[in-house]
Enzyme design. Structure first.
Site, short mmCIF file in Angstrom:
data_model
loop_
_atom_site.label_atom_id
_atom_site.label_comp_id
_atom_site.label_asym_id
_atom_site.label_seq_id
_atom_site.Cartn_x
_atom_site.Cartn_y
_atom_site.Cartn_z
N ASN A 43 0.68 -1.09 0.23
CA ASN A 43 -0.11 0.11 -0.07
C ASN A 43 0.88 1.26 -0.02
O ASN A 43 1.98 1.24 0.67
CB ASN A 43 -1.07 0.07 1.11
N GLU A 45 0.46 5.27 0.90
CA GLU A 45 -0.61 6.50 1.28
C GLU A 45 -0.20 7.78 0.76
O GLU A 45 0.85 7.89 0.16
CB GLU A 45 -0.57 6.20 2.71
N CYS A 54 -4.14 0.53 -2.23
CA CYS A 54 -3.91 -0.68 -1.59
C CYS A 54 -2.91 -1.39 -2.17
O CYS A 54 -2.53 -1.37 -3.40
CB CYS A 54 -5.27 -1.49 -1.67
N GLU A 56 -3.10 -4.55 -3.06
CA GLU A 56 -3.52 -5.65 -3.93
C GLU A 56 -3.51 -4.87 -5.60
O GLU A 56 -3.26 -5.53 -6.48
CB GLU A 56 -4.83 -5.75 -3.83
N CYS A 87 -10.51 -4.89 0.68
CA CYS A 87 -11.65 -3.74 0.65
C CYS A 87 -12.57 -3.73 -0.79
O CYS A 87 -11.94 -4.68 -1.73
CB CYS A 87 -11.03 -2.33 0.42
N CYS A 90 -10.60 -3.20 -4.04
CA CYS A 90 -9.78 -4.27 -4.26
C CYS A 90 -10.43 -5.55 -4.92
O CYS A 90 -9.92 -6.35 -5.66
CB CYS A 90 -8.60 -4.54 -3.17
N1 THU Z 1 -5.36 -1.50 2.52
C1 THU Z 1 -4.69 -2.39 1.78
O1 THU Z 1 -3.85 -2.33 1.18
N2 THU Z 1 -5.49 -3.36 1.19
C2 THU Z 1 -6.56 -3.76 1.61
O2 THU Z 1 -7.60 -4.60 0.99
C3 THU Z 1 -7.57 -2.88 2.67
C4 THU Z 1 -6.79 -1.83 3.21
C5 THU Z 1 -4.59 -0.42 3.12
C6 THU Z 1 -5.00 0.73 2.58
C7 THU Z 1 -4.40 1.75 3.58
O3 THU Z 1 -3.29 2.28 3.42
C8 THU Z 1 -4.32 1.04 4.94
O4 THU Z 1 -4.55 -0.33 4.49
C9 THU Z 1 -5.34 1.40 5.95
O5 THU Z 1 -6.67 1.60 5.14
#
Ligand code: THU
Length: 140
Positions: A43, A45, A54, A56, A87, A90
């Site tokens: 991920n 940010e 994310c 994925e 999520c 994804c």
């Molecule tokens: N996140 C992912 O990388 N994958 C997911 O399926 C759920 C959430 C990340 C996004 C963000 O950087 C952190 O988790 C908190 O939401």
């Protein structure tokens, strides 16, 4: 899942490189293309929160960049003591390149594992074959 331990290793490696200063929730993912090649992602940010993405999504971008458009398996790794269920966005992105029975393994903590499939995560997925003129990779 073939190559499973290697997929988990690659996803953990990716998780260690995550850029998650705001959530402090690093995530690693690894998808296996039909060629057998593994693609990892983390991920990423952003100070403007909605602009982050994310793990994925990163892994799928690497798959597509390498010229592949189908996945046979995916692994998502997080450090906490509960599985990180992908999520909604994804799920839809994975679904674009997967079949309903494509295995998804959620790894958490030291050795926690929960196996599922994209069909279980996203039943009745929106599919690009509904779009006029489209020939999405998921349609074959
Ligand atoms: N996140 C992912 O990388 N994958 C997911 O399926 C759920 C959430 C990340 C996004 C963000 O950087 C952190 O988790 C908190 O939401």
């Amino acid at each position: 899942m073939e190559d499973l331990e290697e997929m988990i290793r690659r996803a953990r490696e990716a998780m260690a490189k995550a850029y998650a200063p705001y959530s402090q929730f690093p995530v690693g993912a690894c998808v296996r293309g039909v060629s057998g090649t593994l693609y990892a992602g983390c991920n990423v940010e952003n100070a403007s929160f909605p602009e982050g993405w994310c793990a994925e999504t990163s892994a799928l971008a690497a798959l597509v960049l390498a010229g592949e458009q189908r996945i046979e398996a995916a692994v998502v790794v997080t450090a906490g003591d509960e599985p990180c269920s992908p999520c909604g966005g994804c799920r839809q992105r994975l679904s674009e390149f997967a079949a309903p029975d494509t295995p998804i393994l959620l790894c958490f903590g030291e050795d926690g594992r929960q196996a599922t499939t994209i069909g279980e995560l996203l039943p009745l997925a929106f599919d690009g074959h509904l779009l006029p003129g489209a020939a999405p990779s998921g349609s074959s």
